[in-house]
Write an enzyme that holds these catalytic residues in place. Structure first.
Site, PDB file in Angstrom:
ATOM      1  N   MET A   1      31.291  36.500  42.451  1.00  0.00           N
ATOM      2  CA  MET A   1      30.640  38.090  42.713  1.00  0.00           C
ATOM      3  C   MET A   1      30.003  38.829  41.870  1.00  0.00           C
ATOM      4  O   MET A   1      29.849  40.391  41.416  1.00  0.00           O
ATOM      5  CB  MET A   1      31.341  39.278  44.396  1.00  0.00           C
TER       6      MET A   1
ATOM      7  N   LEU B   1      33.123  41.552  36.306  1.00  0.00           N
ATOM      8  CA  LEU B   1      33.550  40.228  36.723  1.00  0.00           C
ATOM      9  C   LEU B   1      35.307  41.200  35.177  1.00  0.00           C
ATOM     10  O   LEU B   1      35.420  41.492  34.843  1.00  0.00           O
ATOM     11  CB  LEU B   1      33.828  39.279  34.748  1.00  0.00           C
TER      12      LEU B   1
ATOM     13  N   HIS C   1      38.814  36.920  37.117  1.00  0.00           N
ATOM     14  CA  HIS C   1      37.767  35.600  37.076  1.00  0.00           C
ATOM     15  C   HIS C   1      37.723  34.818  35.295  1.00  0.00           C
ATOM     16  O   HIS C   1      37.551  33.761  35.693  1.00  0.00           O
ATOM     17  CB  HIS C   1      36.545  36.665  37.232  1.00  0.00           C
TER      18      HIS C   1
ATOM     19  N   LEU D   1      44.703  42.334  39.158  1.00  0.00           N
ATOM     20  CA  LEU D   1      43.317  42.523  39.164  1.00  0.00           C
ATOM     21  C   LEU D   1      42.223  42.421  40.247  1.00  0.00           C
ATOM     22  O   LEU D   1      42.317  41.404  40.837  1.00  0.00           O
ATOM     23  CB  LEU D   1      42.969  41.230  37.897  1.00  0.00           C
TER      24      LEU D   1
ATOM     25  N   SER E   1      37.626  43.608  41.571  1.00  0.00           N
ATOM     26  CA  SER E   1      36.737  44.304  41.535  1.00  0.00           C
ATOM     27  C   SER E   1      36.082  44.909  41.501  1.00  0.00           C
ATOM     28  O   SER E   1      35.982  46.314  41.762  1.00  0.00           O
ATOM     29  CB  SER E   1      35.629  43.326  41.289  1.00  0.00           C
ATOM     30  N   ARG E   2      37.743  45.347  42.687  1.00  0.00           N
ATOM     31  CA  ARG E   2      37.390  46.888  43.931  1.00  0.00           C
ATOM     32  C   ARG E   2      38.513  47.683  43.186  1.00  0.00           C
ATOM     33  O   ARG E   2      38.298  48.918  44.238  1.00  0.00           O
ATOM     34  CB  ARG E   2      37.503  46.267  45.294  1.00  0.00           C
TER      35      ARG E   2
HETATM   36  P1  AMP Z   1      35.230  36.935  43.410  1.00  0.00           P
HETATM   37  O1  AMP Z   1      34.675  37.824  42.374  1.00  0.00           O
HETATM   38  O2  AMP Z   1      36.404  38.959  43.968  1.00  0.00           O
HETATM   39  O3  AMP Z   1      35.094  36.604  44.717  1.00  0.00           O
HETATM   40  O4  AMP Z   1      36.021  36.321  43.040  1.00  0.00           O
HETATM   41  C1  AMP Z   1      35.344  35.736  42.549  1.00  0.00           C
HETATM   42  C2  AMP Z   1      36.536  34.302  42.359  1.00  0.00           C
HETATM   43  O5  AMP Z   1      38.289  34.987  41.494  1.00  0.00           O
HETATM   44  C3  AMP Z   1      37.727  34.022  43.559  1.00  0.00           C
HETATM   45  O6  AMP Z   1      37.856  32.742  43.352  1.00  0.00           O
HETATM   46  C4  AMP Z   1      38.657  35.266  43.393  1.00  0.00           C
HETATM   47  O7  AMP Z   1      40.361  34.800  43.972  1.00  0.00           O
HETATM   48  C5  AMP Z   1      39.395  34.945  41.622  1.00  0.00           C
HETATM   49  N1  AMP Z   1      40.019  35.899  41.883  1.00  0.00           N
HETATM   50  C6  AMP Z   1      39.501  37.471  41.901  1.00  0.00           C
HETATM   51  N2  AMP Z   1      40.851  38.292  41.555  1.00  0.00           N
HETATM   52  C7  AMP Z   1      41.332  37.395  40.589  1.00  0.00           C
HETATM   53  C8  AMP Z   1      43.163  37.630  40.288  1.00  0.00           C
HETATM   54  N3  AMP Z   1      43.113  39.160  39.867  1.00  0.00           N
HETATM   55  N4  AMP Z   1      43.699  36.914  39.834  1.00  0.00           N
HETATM   56  C9  AMP Z   1      42.581  35.250  39.598  1.00  0.00           C
HETATM   57  N5  AMP Z   1      41.558  34.841  40.606  1.00  0.00           N
HETATM   58  C10 AMP Z   1      41.389  36.039  40.569  1.00  0.00           C
END
Ligand code: AMP
Length: 284
Positions: A27, A30, A34, A181, A183-184
């Site tokens: 989403m 990054l 990510h 980590l 984004s929020r």
């Molecule tokens: P998002 O942009 O939050 O939808 O995350 C996209 C992908 O990145 C999803 O598969 C998440 O599980 C993964 N992700 C988010 N945060 C982390 C993190 N701290 N460590 C590993 N993968 C992550």
């Protein structure tokens, strides 16, 4: 690196040349979590595709869709440096054209935990991921353990609907103090940020108890709740010690468990943080 908006452009680029494709759905906004998925995809495939799409159908009406952080220029610079080949940044209407009415709904695995706290969330996730799989037709797709239930739901969907790809789940990337980590995390004030590692401390306390032989779900949940209760800024949504496959809560009278997914959702300020530790079968 090519950056495109339409499905037909993704398909045209996807068709080029031989070799495998890895897909990393995101989403945007990054961070190193990510980028770890992109790095893994880079290692294991000839081509790497990334999607950046803040998917409206996975947000509830009271959730942070409008406020969700975005910075496309920075995301693209990071993806270029990480070696992505193709980035899809669709408009909402490209993913959900007029008269859209087809959804993917995973049942049991999507019901508890995040599914209970966020009705409709996993229907939105499964639908958009199914569409991403159809658009990119990757050989492998990469997800983070950070969203543990999402990983279970996607693995279930891919198996149930026979998507011809491997779902690869990568370890959670954390700050040095243990905060996963996300984004929020940008929603946290400095004071709230200082409080946020309490999630990982609570998970580690329950993990330590498991490793010392504790198998009662109720006691594992209590250990996490007690650690969280000591942090005044933390408001607990749920704590869970569940079967890693069914996500059913471990109860004292059940069979000896085959591992445990320790997980929680906690509100700190206006951020709703989730985190987990997975202890698999063979682990001590
Ligand atoms: P998002 O942009 O939050 O939808 O995350 C996209 C992908 O990145 C999803 O598969 C998440 O599980 C993964 N992700 C988010 N945060 C982390 C993190 N701290 N460590 C590993 N993968 C992550």
């Amino acid at each position: 690196m090519q950056v495109v908006e339409t499905i037909s452009e993704v398909r045209r680029i996807r068709r080029v040349g031989p070799g495998s494709w890895g897909l990393v759905p995101t989403m945007g906004f990054l961070h190193a979590g990510h980028l770890a998925l992109v790095a893994r995809a880079r290692q294991e495939n000839n081509h790497v595709g990334v999607s950046i799409f803040v998917n409206p159908t996975q947000f509830g009406p009271q959730e942070d869709l409008a406020a969700y952080p975005r910075d496309l220029a920075r995301d693209l610079a990071q993806l270029e440096a990480a070696g992505a080949d193709l980035v899809w940044v669709p408009a909402v209407e490209e993913v959900y054209p007029p008269h859209f009415q087809t959804y993917v709904s995973v049942e049991e695995a999507a019901r508890p935990l995040e599914g209970a706290a966020r009705p409709g969330h996993f229907r939105g996730v499964a639908t958009v991921v199914a569409k991403l799989f159809n658009v990119f037709q990757p050989d492998r797709a990469y997800f983070g353990q950070k969203d543990a239930q999402q990983a279970v739901v996607i693995q279930r969907m891919a198996a149930d609907l026979a998507f011809p790809l491997d779902v690869v789940v990568c370890p959670t990337v954390r700050e040095p103090d243990g905060l996963a980590l996300s984004s929020r995390n940008v929603y946290l004030t400095p004071e709230q940020r200082a409080a946020a590692p309490v999630l990982y401390r609570a998970l580690c306390a329950a993990r330590d108890a498991w490793q010392a032989g504790e198998r009662a779900g109720g006691r594992l949940r209590r250990i996490m709740a007690d650690v969280l209760a000591a942090e005044p800024l933390a408001r607990v949504d749920y704590v869970s010690a569940a079967d890693p496959l069914t996500l059913a809560e471990l109860e004292a009278e059940a069979e000896p468990p085959r591992g445990v997914l320790l997980s929680m959702a906690v509100r700190i300020g206006r951020a709703r943080l989730i985190d987990n530790i997975l202890i698999a079968d063979a682990d001590p």
